[in-house]
Design a protein around this motif. Structure first.
Motif, mmCIF file in Angstrom:
data_model
loop_
_atom_site.group_PDB
_atom_site.id
_atom_site.type_symbol
_atom_site.label_atom_id
_atom_site.label_comp_id
_atom_site.label_asym_id
_atom_site.label_seq_id
_atom_site.Cartn_x
_atom_site.Cartn_y
_atom_site.Cartn_z
ATOM 1 N N VAL A 13 0.840 -1.204 0.000
ATOM 2 C CA VAL A 13 0.000 0.000 0.000
ATOM 3 C C VAL A 13 0.873 1.250 0.000
ATOM 4 N N HIS A 14 1.907 1.251 0.825
ATOM 5 C CA HIS A 14 2.799 2.406 0.921
ATOM 6 C C HIS A 14 3.473 2.694 -0.420
ATOM 7 N N VAL A 15 4.010 1.659 -1.037
ATOM 8 C CA VAL A 15 4.700 1.829 -2.317
ATOM 9 C C VAL A 15 3.726 2.284 -3.407
ATOM 10 N N THR A 16 2.552 1.680 -3.440
ATOM 11 C CA THR A 16 1.562 2.026 -4.458
ATOM 12 C C THR A 16 1.111 3.476 -4.320
ATOM 13 N N LEU A 17 0.880 3.911 -3.098
ATOM 14 C CA LEU A 17 0.467 5.296 -2.882
ATOM 15 C C LEU A 17 1.573 6.271 -3.273
ATOM 16 N N GLY A 18 2.815 5.876 -3.031
ATOM 17 C CA GLY A 18 3.928 6.729 -3.432
ATOM 18 C C GLY A 18 4.014 6.899 -4.935
ATOM 19 N N TYR A 19 3.906 5.795 -5.668
ATOM 20 C CA TYR A 19 3.929 5.870 -7.134
ATOM 21 C C TYR A 19 2.731 6.665 -7.658
ATOM 22 N N THR A 20 1.580 6.468 -7.029
ATOM 23 C CA THR A 20 0.392 7.217 -7.442
ATOM 24 C C THR A 20 0.605 8.710 -7.248
ATOM 25 N N MET A 21 1.199 9.069 -6.125
ATOM 26 C CA MET A 21 1.475 10.471 -5.842
ATOM 27 C C MET A 21 2.351 11.088 -6.923
ATOM 28 N N ALA A 22 3.372 10.365 -7.348
ATOM 29 C CA ALA A 22 4.260 10.865 -8.382
ATOM 30 C C ALA A 22 3.507 11.091 -9.689
ATOM 31 N N GLY A 23 2.662 10.137 -10.071
ATOM 32 C CA GLY A 23 1.892 10.281 -11.295
ATOM 33 C C GLY A 23 0.935 11.456 -11.235
ATOM 34 N N LEU A 24 0.305 11.653 -10.085
ATOM 35 C CA LEU A 24 -0.625 12.762 -9.933
ATOM 36 C C LEU A 24 0.091 14.108 -10.006
ATOM 37 N N VAL A 25 1.276 14.184 -9.408
ATOM 38 C CA VAL A 25 2.037 15.435 -9.455
ATOM 39 C C VAL A 25 2.435 15.762 -10.894
ATOM 40 N N VAL A 26 2.890 14.754 -11.630
ATOM 41 C CA VAL A 26 3.262 14.973 -13.031
ATOM 42 C C VAL A 26 2.056 15.466 -13.827
ATOM 43 N N PHE A 27 0.903 14.835 -13.610
ATOM 44 C CA PHE A 27 -0.296 15.293 -14.312
ATOM 45 C C PHE A 27 -0.629 16.725 -13.930
ATOM 46 N N ARG A 28 -0.542 17.049 -12.635
ATOM 47 C CA ARG A 28 -0.899 18.417 -12.196
ATOM 48 C C ARG A 28 0.039 19.449 -12.801
ATOM 49 N N LEU A 29 1.313 19.101 -12.954
ATOM 50 C CA LEU A 29 2.255 20.020 -13.587
ATOM 51 C C LEU A 29 1.879 20.253 -15.053
ATOM 52 N N LEU A 30 1.502 19.192 -15.738
ATOM 53 C CA LEU A 30 1.081 19.331 -17.139
ATOM 54 C C LEU A 30 -0.233 20.097 -17.233
ATOM 55 N N TRP A 31 -1.155 19.810 -16.318
ATOM 56 C CA TRP A 31 -2.440 20.509 -16.320
ATOM 57 C C TRP A 31 -2.258 21.982 -15.961
ATOM 58 N N GLY A 32 -1.203 22.283 -15.234
ATOM 59 C CA GLY A 32 -0.905 23.673 -14.924
ATOM 60 C C GLY A 32 -0.446 24.460 -16.135
ATOM 61 N N LEU A 33 -0.135 23.770 -17.214
ATOM 62 C CA LEU A 33 0.243 24.416 -18.473
ATOM 63 C C LEU A 33 -0.895 24.409 -19.488
ATOM 64 N N ALA A 34 -1.732 23.367 -19.457
ATOM 65 C CA ALA A 34 -2.747 23.208 -20.499
ATOM 66 C C ALA A 34 -4.169 23.132 -19.954
ATOM 67 N N GLY A 35 -4.351 23.346 -18.658
ATOM 68 C CA GLY A 35 -5.672 23.213 -18.066
ATOM 69 C C GLY A 35 -6.541 24.434 -18.254
ATOM 70 N N THR A 36 -7.637 24.475 -17.501
ATOM 71 C CA THR A 36 -8.553 25.599 -17.577
ATOM 72 C C THR A 36 -7.944 26.827 -16.911
ATOM 73 N N ARG A 37 -8.660 27.916 -16.996
ATOM 74 C CA ARG A 37 -8.143 29.239 -16.613
ATOM 75 C C ARG A 37 -7.435 29.275 -15.264
ATOM 76 N N HIS A 38 -8.100 28.882 -14.216
ATOM 77 C CA HIS A 38 -7.530 28.999 -12.876
ATOM 78 C C HIS A 38 -6.668 27.803 -12.490
ATOM 79 N N ALA A 39 -6.591 26.791 -13.348
ATOM 80 C CA ALA A 39 -5.686 25.662 -13.111
ATOM 81 C C ALA A 39 -4.281 25.968 -13.593
#
Length: 247
Positions: free
Chosen positions: A60-86
């Motif tokens: 569980v610990h390892v899986t949550l860590g990998y998930t966190m990394a994937g979510l951060v990468v997505f949020r960084l990309l969404w911070g460039l191509a997302g909606t106005r306030h994203a």
């Protein structure tokens, strides 16, 4: 058709009293991907923290860590191509703007921002960057890269992030009180009492649903394909640490 009835506002105006102000409409500000990623990161960080010392919950610990990394990468990309306030360009302003905002909080006349305020923006960047370093150090420690210092670094970063999370939560509560708006609720339903022109046109629910589906699919895949030792809670990394205790 004429009517003899008079509204309360008209009656108040005729009597010389000020008319009541209409309630502010809640306008969509935060899209679905921003909200889903936010709460998934909360879940992953809290779950990883609680399972950090458990061998039986190592998967569980390892899986949550990998998930966190994937979510951060997505949020960084969404911070460039997302909606106005994203988009980061809409709310990242630098230390000077953050200090001015904090001074406005102290004066109890805070500057209002539709999206993230400048101080909150810096905290978000620090949290996202810290989570990436946290996952990287955890991966290195799990794969026995760098020796014991990676374990110490991983624990130090986790403690630092926990402190930053606590400060962030307290700041959100303080801002909610000073601004007279529920910022926690806004991150749930995505709406804030702002002018209609400041809102976004679409919640992008399809993108949010795709993010959630990817996370759930990854969790299922991890459980189905995890090494037997990891699934049983006895990974090689933990056996390595306990091996010295038996000598």
């Amino acid at each position: 058709m004429n009517t003899m009835s008079t509204s309360r506002a008209d009656a108040a105006a005729a009597a010389g009293a000020p008319a009541a102000q209409p309630a502010a409409r809640r306008i969509l500000v935060w899209d679905a991907p921003v909200r889903i990623v936010h709460w998934l990161l909360v879940l992953c960080f809290a779950g990883a923290w609680l399972t950090a010392e458990s061998e039986t919950l190592r998967l569980v610990h390892v899986t949550l860590g990998y998930t966190m990394a994937g979510l951060v990468v997505f949020r960084l990309l969404w911070g460039l191509a997302g909606t106005r306030h994203a988009r980061f360009a809409s709310f990242v302003r630098g230390p000077g703007a953050a200090l001015r905002y904090l001074r406005s909080l102290v004066s109890r006349h805070p500057d209002h921002h539709t999206g993230h305020n400048p101080a909150g923006a810096l905290a978000i960047l620090a949290l996202l960057g810290g989570m990436l370093v946290l996952v990287a150090s955890g991966w290195a420690n799990y794969n026995d890269i760098g020796g014991e210092w990676t374990e110490e670094l991983h624990e130090a970063i986790a403690s630092g992030l926990l402190a930053l999370v606590i400060v962030h939560v307290l700041a959100v509560l303080a801002s909610s009180w000073l601004h007279r708006e529920n910022l926690v609720g806004a991150m749930l339903h995505g709406r804030k009492p702002v002018p209609a022109a400041d809102g976004i046109g679409t919640p992008r629910r399809a993108v949010g649903a795709l993010v959630l589906a990817c996370v759930l699919g990854f969790w299922w895949w991890q459980w189905q394909h995890a090494p037997a030792a990891l699934a049983d809670g006895h990974p090689a990394a933990t056996q390595r640490h306990h091996g010295d205790d038996d000598d």
